[in-house]
Design a protein around this motif. Structure first.
Motif, PDB file in Angstrom:
ATOM      1  N   SER A 483      45.041 137.875 101.370  1.00 47.00           N
ATOM      2  CA  SER A 483      45.716 137.642 102.793  1.00 47.00           C
ATOM      3  C   SER A 483      44.812 138.396 103.871  1.00 47.00           C
ATOM      4  O   SER A 483      44.797 137.961 104.800  1.00 47.00           O
ATOM      5  CB  SER A 483      47.338 137.879 102.821  1.00 47.00           C
ATOM      6  N   LEU A 484      44.493 139.635 103.315  1.00 50.25           N
ATOM      7  CA  LEU A 484      43.681 140.304 104.310  1.00 50.25           C
ATOM      8  C   LEU A 484      42.225 139.868 104.523  1.00 50.25           C
ATOM      9  O   LEU A 484      41.426 140.647 105.031  1.00 50.25           O
ATOM     10  CB  LEU A 484      43.801 141.860 103.990  1.00 50.25           C
ATOM     11  N   GLY A 485      41.856 139.041 103.595  1.00 51.43           N
ATOM     12  CA  GLY A 485      40.497 138.442 103.632  1.00 51.43           C
ATOM     13  C   GLY A 485      39.594 139.526 102.831  1.00 51.43           C
ATOM     14  O   GLY A 485      38.113 139.528 103.147  1.00 51.43           O
ATOM     15  N   ILE A 486      40.134 140.309 102.027  1.00 55.04           N
ATOM     16  CA  ILE A 486      39.214 141.004 101.058  1.00 55.04           C
ATOM     17  C   ILE A 486      38.968 140.436  99.941  1.00 55.04           C
ATOM     18  O   ILE A 486      39.891 140.061  98.875  1.00 55.04           O
ATOM     19  CB  ILE A 486      40.004 142.359 100.865  1.00 55.04           C
ATOM     20  N   ASP A 487      38.053 140.450  99.094  1.00 59.52           N
ATOM     21  CA  ASP A 487      37.525 140.042  97.944  1.00 59.52           C
ATOM     22  C   ASP A 487      37.656 141.173  96.938  1.00 59.52           C
ATOM     23  O   ASP A 487      37.123 142.008  97.029  1.00 59.52           O
ATOM     24  CB  ASP A 487      35.930 139.441  98.147  1.00 59.52           C
ATOM     25  N   ILE A 488      38.444 140.915  95.794  1.00 57.95           N
ATOM     26  CA  ILE A 488      38.519 141.847  95.055  1.00 57.95           C
ATOM     27  C   ILE A 488      38.311 141.529  93.542  1.00 57.95           C
ATOM     28  O   ILE A 488      38.526 140.264  93.195  1.00 57.95           O
ATOM     29  CB  ILE A 488      40.023 142.188  94.886  1.00 57.95           C
ATOM     30  N   THR A 489      37.614 142.445  92.881  1.00 58.19           N
ATOM     31  CA  THR A 489      37.159 142.522  91.509  1.00 58.19           C
ATOM     32  C   THR A 489      37.897 143.366  90.815  1.00 58.19           C
ATOM     33  O   THR A 489      38.163 144.360  91.093  1.00 58.19           O
ATOM     34  CB  THR A 489      35.545 142.286  91.355  1.00 58.19           C
ATOM     35  N   CYS A 490      38.125 143.388  89.657  1.00 55.86           N
ATOM     36  CA  CYS A 490      38.829 144.417  88.565  1.00 55.86           C
ATOM     37  C   CYS A 490      38.024 144.365  87.525  1.00 55.86           C
ATOM     38  O   CYS A 490      37.479 143.259  86.820  1.00 55.86           O
ATOM     39  CB  CYS A 490      40.193 143.772  88.460  1.00 55.86           C
ATOM     40  N   ASP A 491      38.233 145.626  86.947  1.00 60.51           N
ATOM     41  CA  ASP A 491      37.437 145.671  85.363  1.00 60.51           C
ATOM     42  C   ASP A 491      38.459 145.034  84.427  1.00 60.51           C
ATOM     43  O   ASP A 491      39.810 145.266  84.904  1.00 60.51           O
ATOM     44  CB  ASP A 491      37.249 147.260  85.010  1.00 60.51           C
TER      45      ASP A 491
END
Length: 502
Positions: A483-491
């Motif tokens: 929603s904040l426009g942040i692209d997240i990836t996770c291990d």
């Protein structure tokens, strides 16, 4: 500053003109829309400068000539299939889509439930729609579709499914995801239009793959990465090359089904098909909006890495099988990419390793690294009070506002009181405050604390940031970041050994 490689205004102008040229030849054009009508984040990521709402703005330009049919496969409703980008089920997404389309001034004709066979959850959904004044049509599965053309184009095939009453020259057929029955619905409509003496035709609006960029361009490979679970493979459209001696890119499913779709359309209309290739059937002009190919290539490579992490996490959760993960690894190797080519990955892992070296716990320390739009990188870790997403966001806005690390934006006393409410009164087993809870606390503090207000005002500036977590986030934190426009990836690591509270 983020580099731009795409001209959205040029694209919308070119695209609307091309669609209108095609519809001018018919009484009605059924336009199958692939991908997302609203909020096309994938296109925005791989085509820097692309307006994620470009398709809906395009339809706004054509709204006097356009109405919309939304399709959904009954089986997807029965198993509560989730849209990963919004974290909601397909039936809820249809309600959301109708609201948004209405806000844009676009006419939603109806919802078509495909391959319906009286499924109980689907019937409840139909009741909900109809009692809110939304027209619903149900289409049964046709045996041997799409291979048995004689049966399909008959009263025993399309003839058994009802005609959706439409009044405008452009009918957009869309859906919450792949396999929803958009093509079958379009062909069903063509059958009934023909029986009623009208000249109608079908076209496909699929943004990816981009037909007029090279087969192995990172932009097209990023599409393969995005649909790796569907086993889509980009190919040269041999039908197009044979007809025009021109190279064009399409994907395997469209190329494989083109001959039978062509036969169905010819059987319906009783005349030779106008289209000579699956590329001919498309109306996509997105390739003509690219203004800087290198910027698009770089962005597409980052999207491939992002998709790799998403697939690895889905495999860990049991959502996809090992074959899908293996295919994703091959795509990474094909483009010669490493996980660490994504900037925030190494800082997050390095900090996590440092924390792990300082204690004896077996679990991976939860750390998020946040690459801000200006290139700065901050990190956040899970503490007794805050989870890693909360600390990363607070550290991010402090960095953007030039607030010293030593200054606390939120009083520990306030945070401890919220935590007590959460654990003792609301009986949550997740003690650390999540991003939603902390952002609410920050917004309240901003009313009386000038420093908190300065930090709060930087939230919008987080848009476009890239983040990586050493553990898989819960759905609430993931949706806040999106929603904040942040692209997240996770291990692909769980934050806890608990089976439920993860």
């Amino acid at each position: 500053m983020k580099k731009i490689g795409f001209d959205p205004e040029k694209y919308i102008e070119e695209q609307s003109k091309y669609i209108l040229e095609r519809v001018d030849h018919y009484d009605k054009l059924y336009l199958e829309f692939g991908g997302k009508l609203i909020g096309d984040k994938h296109a925005k990521r791989v085509l820097p400068g692309f307006d994620e709402d470009a398709k809906i703005k395009l339809l706004q330009k054509l709204k006097d000539k356009t109405e919309i049919i939304i399709c959904v496969y009954a089986g997807d409703i029965e198993r509560n299939k989730i849209r990963g980008d919004y974290g909601i089920t397909y039936d809820m997404d249809i309600l959301r889509s109708i609201d948004e389309l209405t806000e844009y001034g676009l006419a939603v004709n109806s919802v078509v439930i495909t391959r319906y066979n009286g499924q109980p959850s689907t019937q409840l959904f139909i009741n909900k729609l109809e009692r809110r004044g939304i027209k619903v049509y149900t289409h049964a599965a046709i045996e041997d579709y799409p291979s048995n053309v004689e049966k399909i184009v008959s009263e025993e095939g399309f003839g058994k499914n009802p005609y959706v009453e439409t009044t405008k020259p452009i009918v957009v057929v869309t859906a919450p995801g792949a396999g929803s029955g958009k093509l079958a619905t379009c062909l069903n409509q063509l059958y009934h239009e023909s029986r009623q003496g009208r000249v109608a035709d079908y076209s496909k609006f699929e943004t990816f793959p981009v037909w007029n960029v090279p087969l192995k361009h990172p932009l097209n490979i990023a599409y393969e990465a995005a649909t790796v679970d569907l086993k889509d493979v980009n190919m040269i459209d041999s039908f197009h090359y044979d007809a025009y001696q021109e190279m064009a890119v399409n994907y395997n499913r469209d190329i494989e089904t083109f001959p039978v779709i062509k036969r169905i359309i010819e059987k319906i209309t009783n005349k030779p098909a106008v289209f000579k290739s699956p590329t001919d059937m498309g109306v996509n002009r997105v390739g003509f909006g690219i203004t800087d190919d290198q910027v698009v290539q770089d962005a597409s490579k980052q999207e491939i890495i992002r998709r790799y992490f998403s697939t690895a996490c889905d495999f860990k959760k049991g959502i996809v099988d090992e074959e899908v993960l293996h295919r994703m690894k091959l795509i990474m190797e094909e483009v010669e990419l490493k996980q660490e080519d994504r900037v925030p990955v190494k800082p997050a892992r390095d900090y996590s390793e440092k924390l792990k070296a300082g204690n004896d716990q077996a679990e991976v320390p939860a750390v998020i690294a946040l690459e801000l739009p200006n290139g700065d990188v901050v990190t956040g870790r899970t503490t007794a009070l805050l989870d890693s997403c909360s600390t990363a966001l607070l550290n991010g806005v402090k960095k953007l506002a030039n607030i010293s690390d030593d200054i606390l934006l939120l009083s520990p006393v306030i945070l401890e009181t919220i935590q007590k409410l959460k654990t003792e009164d609301l009986h949550s087993k997740l003690a650390a405050l999540n991003a939603n809870e902390v952002l609410i606390a920050l917004s309240i503090s901003a009313v009386t604390n000038p420093t908190a207000k300065i930090a709060y005002d930087q939230l919008d500036a987080l848009s476009g940031s890239q983040a990586h977590s050493t553990v898989m986030l819960n759905n609430d934190d993931e949706q806040i970041l999106k929603s904040l426009g942040i692209d997240i990836t996770c291990d692909p690591e769980y934050a806890s050994s608990n089976l439920y509270f993860v």
